[in-house]
Scaffold this active site. Structure first.
Site, mmCIF file in Angstrom:
data_model
loop_
_atom_site.group_PDB
_atom_site.id
_atom_site.type_symbol
_atom_site.label_atom_id
_atom_site.label_comp_id
_atom_site.label_asym_id
_atom_site.label_seq_id
_atom_site.Cartn_x
_atom_site.Cartn_y
_atom_site.Cartn_z
ATOM 1 N N ASP A 1 -11.337 -51.930 15.731
ATOM 2 C CA ASP A 1 -12.323 -52.983 15.460
ATOM 3 C C ASP A 1 -11.761 -53.989 14.465
ATOM 4 O O ASP A 1 -12.387 -54.333 13.471
ATOM 5 C CB ASP A 1 -13.629 -52.379 14.932
ATOM 6 C CG ASP A 1 -14.735 -53.428 14.765
ATOM 7 O OD1 ASP A 1 -14.717 -54.431 15.500
ATOM 8 O OD2 ASP A 1 -15.604 -53.239 13.882
ATOM 9 N N HIS B 1 -18.720 -46.572 7.249
ATOM 10 C CA HIS B 1 -18.202 -45.607 8.212
ATOM 11 C C HIS B 1 -16.712 -45.346 8.001
ATOM 12 O O HIS B 1 -16.040 -46.079 7.284
ATOM 13 C CB HIS B 1 -18.423 -46.120 9.642
ATOM 14 C CG HIS B 1 -18.020 -47.551 9.823
ATOM 15 N ND1 HIS B 1 -18.935 -48.585 9.813
ATOM 16 C CD2 HIS B 1 -16.806 -48.142 9.985
ATOM 17 C CE1 HIS B 1 -18.301 -49.733 9.967
ATOM 18 N NE2 HIS B 1 -17.010 -49.492 10.074
ATOM 19 N N GLN C 1 -16.356 -45.385 15.231
ATOM 20 C CA GLN C 1 -16.694 -45.609 13.827
ATOM 21 C C GLN C 1 -17.905 -44.740 13.480
ATOM 22 O O GLN C 1 -19.029 -45.052 13.879
ATOM 23 C CB GLN C 1 -17.001 -47.092 13.569
ATOM 24 C CG GLN C 1 -15.774 -47.992 13.712
ATOM 25 C CD GLN C 1 -16.132 -49.466 13.734
ATOM 26 O OE1 GLN C 1 -17.008 -49.896 14.490
ATOM 27 N NE2 GLN C 1 -15.450 -50.255 12.928
ATOM 28 N N ASP D 1 -17.867 -53.981 2.900
ATOM 29 C CA ASP D 1 -18.206 -54.341 4.277
ATOM 30 C C ASP D 1 -19.491 -53.657 4.740
ATOM 31 O O ASP D 1 -19.734 -52.494 4.429
ATOM 32 C CB ASP D 1 -17.042 -53.936 5.185
ATOM 33 C CG ASP D 1 -17.291 -54.243 6.643
ATOM 34 O OD1 ASP D 1 -17.300 -55.437 6.989
ATOM 35 O OD2 ASP D 1 -17.480 -53.297 7.418
ATOM 36 N N GLU E 1 -20.609 -58.245 1.863
ATOM 37 C CA GLU E 1 -20.742 -58.809 3.206
ATOM 38 C C GLU E 1 -22.136 -58.458 3.721
ATOM 39 O O GLU E 1 -22.404 -57.330 4.152
ATOM 40 C CB GLU E 1 -19.676 -58.233 4.147
ATOM 41 C CG GLU E 1 -19.609 -58.977 5.481
ATOM 42 C CD GLU E 1 -19.765 -58.079 6.695
ATOM 43 O OE1 GLU E 1 -19.638 -58.593 7.814
ATOM 44 O OE2 GLU E 1 -20.026 -56.876 6.538
ATOM 45 N N HIS F 1 -12.881 -64.696 10.254
ATOM 46 C CA HIS F 1 -12.287 -63.843 11.281
ATOM 47 C C HIS F 1 -13.286 -63.447 12.365
ATOM 48 O O HIS F 1 -12.905 -62.968 13.424
ATOM 49 C CB HIS F 1 -11.762 -62.565 10.631
ATOM 50 C CG HIS F 1 -12.866 -61.665 10.149
ATOM 51 N ND1 HIS F 1 -13.644 -61.982 9.059
ATOM 52 C CD2 HIS F 1 -13.345 -60.489 10.630
ATOM 53 C CE1 HIS F 1 -14.545 -61.029 8.888
ATOM 54 N NE2 HIS F 1 -14.391 -60.114 9.826
ATOM 55 N N ASP F 2 -14.585 -63.636 12.091
ATOM 56 C CA ASP F 2 -15.613 -63.111 12.980
ATOM 57 C C ASP F 2 -16.185 -64.190 13.892
ATOM 58 O O ASP F 2 -15.843 -65.374 13.792
ATOM 59 C CB ASP F 2 -16.738 -62.487 12.148
ATOM 60 C CG ASP F 2 -17.176 -61.140 12.684
ATOM 61 O OD1 ASP F 2 -16.928 -60.868 13.874
ATOM 62 O OD2 ASP F 2 -17.766 -60.360 11.919
ATOM 63 N N ARG G 1 -12.853 -62.497 20.030
ATOM 64 C CA ARG G 1 -12.669 -62.929 18.640
ATOM 65 C C ARG G 1 -11.199 -63.150 18.302
ATOM 66 O O ARG G 1 -10.871 -63.871 17.356
ATOM 67 C CB ARG G 1 -13.281 -61.904 17.673
ATOM 68 C CG ARG G 1 -14.799 -61.863 17.703
ATOM 69 C CD ARG G 1 -15.354 -60.789 16.815
ATOM 70 N NE ARG G 1 -14.958 -59.456 17.240
ATOM 71 C CZ ARG G 1 -15.338 -58.331 16.640
ATOM 72 N NH1 ARG G 1 -16.115 -58.392 15.575
ATOM 73 N NH2 ARG G 1 -14.937 -57.156 17.089
#
Length: 634
Positions: free
Chosen positions: A136, A179, A247, A279, A321, A388-389, A513
């Site tokens: 991911d 996770h 995850q 995150d 985040e 990045h997303d 992405r």
């Protein structure tokens, strides 16, 4: 006499060492005492375990003792200047190590270029150990204390951090809290049936409990990773997986999980990391009957992390985040008396900005700015145009509906506009996680491609290219003007466009992405000193803005920030004001000449970019252009 001299010298050395040791112990004890009552109360409220709390305290002292002397010096300096990360000279850049320079040592060799970009805060995208094909993008961590072998070693990361500190650059690293990867040691031992490790996750031997969760918990990726649980056939059990099947969600109801993750957090801080990006923090506490988002226990955990950081390594900053609407984001700052995150991402503003580009209507963005200006000045947002997303269109639809724009058709319009399907659009990009049932989707592309650089380059249209560059510069000028800390996305400074080669890699092809996560093009960097090129034009103009921002103290995050009414729905007006002066920002999101019907009767204003001096009254602004106007003293 000759024999006694060394003894005397050794005694002096020992005495000095004991003195230093006592001083260090005193510093730790002072910091611990400052937070002890609240930390213990919160911990016991959550876990009610004296044994685990005492274990935590013992380990905190060990991590403090292991912290290098130069980092402790930096801690002390930053304790004396707690707003060090909020200064007007701060400028961030996020980059992928492998795409930017191959390895961590490669990044170290490129620090001169980073400095030339006026950047002094570098966010290294996920680089901890993960498994190719089940990563991911690096957010499925298999080992929190090991760097991906292709990128280097933990020693390389420590060397990079040390070199960055010498150059006045801070490093940011992701800390994935919610996770671990299914390839993490804990997960492997849980899969093998060890109860102690299964208790660090959420395991169920039948679907009755998962079914209860599913009634109230939304799905993050309903098309690519539906549901919140994964069936493990070899165990005949379910495990909670909010994001992807590989995850596994950590169980923070277990004090061992909290303690061990805190130790990982401190280990990374001790490598010289200055900013820890925590995150997916809203997801970390799970409770049946809720949506498992933003629960009170999450804030308890983040508050404890903030205090633990201030005890062991007060020079570090927590960046949260929180991909939520503004009213859900702000609480993660905590309160002035009990702060949580130092900084938060300004996610909704980013999405609203691109909505404004597509609609040429600033009303929704203006409303977003009003919300931000109403927050305490201590709150620090990290502002960015792209990251990045993907871009999810989480906008204020009740307000948009009042203006005649309804959620489903409006999302479709935005996606059609930015993928270039809408007539007149200059943007190019691809959809991500498209739901063919609901029609919902997110969007992916680089800043330059969204502004028209890709289309103009493909068509070899010089006039269109100039317009695309102008739009790109205006958006960066607006982002640099916002309250908080600006963040560039690596490649934006040279106008790097979409990279479609990701489709040739089977591990990346399903994830669009990667279209904006392409390899940094160092050949384009060779053009930044050639004013006739796209890179030369863009790099120089962005550099000018960055240098002005670094010089003008009114850009400090502590400055007052508010809306300036322009009486034109195509022009956004903003004001920054402090003891250092008053600055007006006018940003034309339309592609035609407009007039900002302002009338600031407090003197003359100077255009910080062009140099002209004039009254701030009925100011004409060309299409996709802007002004930074500073009031002249006297």
């Amino acid at each position: 006499m000759e024999k006694k001299e060394p003894i005397k010298k050794n005694q002096e050395i020992a005495k000095k060492k004991n003195s230093i040791s006592a001083e260090r112990e005193k510093i730790f004890e002072t910091r611990l005492t400052r937070h002890m009552d609240e930390l213990k109360w919160l911990y016991m409220e959550l876990y009610d375990s004296t044994e685990h709390f005492e274990s935590l305290l013992n380990n905190l002292e060990q991590f403090y003792d292991q912290r290098k002397a130069e980092l402790k010096v930096l801690d002390k300096k930053r304790e004396q200047d707690p707003g060090w990360y909020r200064k007007n000279g701060m400028l961030g850049m996020m980059l992928y190590v492998d795409q930017f320079a191959g390895t961590l040592n490669g990044v170290r060799e490129k620090l001169d270029y980073i400095k030339r970009c006026n950047v002094n805060y570098v966010h290294l995208m996920p680089l901890l150990d993960t498994v190719e094909g089940r990563s991911d993008g690096g957010y499925a961590v298999a080992d929190f204390r090991k760097v991906q072998e292709k990128l280097g070693t933990m020693e390389d990361l420590e060397k990079l951090a040390s070199e960055c500190h010498k150059e006045g650059i801070s490093l940011c690293l992701d800390f994935v809290m919610n996770h671990t990867s299914e390839d993490h040691e804990w997960a492997k031992r849980a899969r093998a049936g060890e109860k102690e490790y299964q208790d660090r996750y959420f395991f169920f031997d039948n679907y009755s409990m998962p079914a209860m969760y599913e009634k109230t918990v939304p799905q993050v990726f309903p098309t690519t990773a539906p549901g919140n649980f994964t069936w493990l056939p070899e165990r005949q059990e379910f495990v909670m997986t909010t994001f992807y099947p590989y995850q596994w969600d950590l169980n923070y109801r277990n004090p061992v999980v909290f303690n061990e993750m805190v130790y990982n957090f401190l280990y990374l801080a001790n490598q010289g990391i200055d900013v820890l990006r925590i995150d997916a923090v809203p997801y970390i506490w799970k409770q049946i009957g809720t949506n498992c988002r933003n629960l009170p226990q999450v804030h308890t955990i983040v508050r404890m992390m903030r205090m633990i950081g201030e005890i062991v390594c007060p020079g570090i900053v927590l960046l949260g985040e929180v991909v939520m609407e503004p009213d859900k984001v702000a609480p993660y700052f905590g309160t002035v008396e009990k702060p949580e995150c130092h900084m938060l991402y300004n996610v909704t503003t980013m999405a609203t900005t691109w909505h404004t580009v597509a609609t040429r209507d600033v009303r929704l963005l203006k409303r977003q700015m009003e919300i931000i200006s109403g927050l305490p000045s201590d709150y620090t947002f990290l502002n960015y145009l792209r990251c990045h997303d993907d871009i999810g269109w989480g906008l204020d639809y009740p307000l948009l509906e009042n203006w005649g724009s309804y959620q489903v058709p409006h999302k479709k319009y935005l996606n059609d506009y930015f993928t270039g399907k809408w007539e007149g659009s200059v943007s190019r990009g691809e959809l991500y996680n498209e739901d063919f049932v609901t029609g919902d989707a997110r969007f992916c592309a680089t800043t330059a491609s969204m502004c028209g650089v890709e289309k103009a380059g493909f068509e070899q249209n010089e006039e269109a290219m100039d317009a695309a560059i102008q739009t790109d510069v205006m958006l960066h000028a607006y982002m640099l003007f916002l309250s908080g800390i600006p963040m560039l996305y690596s490649g934006d400074e040279i106008g790097q466009v979409n990279d479609y080669t990701y489709k040739e890699d089977p591990n990346k092809a399903p994830d669009s992405r990667y279209i904006h996560r392409g390899k940094f093009n160092w050949e384009l960097v060779e053009n930044i000193d050639k004013p006739e090129t796209v890179q030369g034009k863009l790099f120089a103009r962005l550099g000018q803005l960055e240098e002005i921002r670094a010089e003008e103290k009114v850009f400090d995050a502590s400055a007052g920030f508010r809306i300036l009414e322009t009486w034109d729905d195509g022009i956004l007006g903003l004001v920054r004001e402090s003891e250092e002066g008053k600055l007006l920002g006018l940003f034309n999101f339309s592609d035609e000449f407009r007039i900002a019907w302002i009338n600031e009767e407090d003197g003359m204003y100077q255009d910080l970019v062009g140099g002209n001096v004039f009254k701030a009254s009925a100011v004409g602004v060309d299409g996709h252009s802007f002004y930074w106007l500073k009031r002249k003293d006297g």
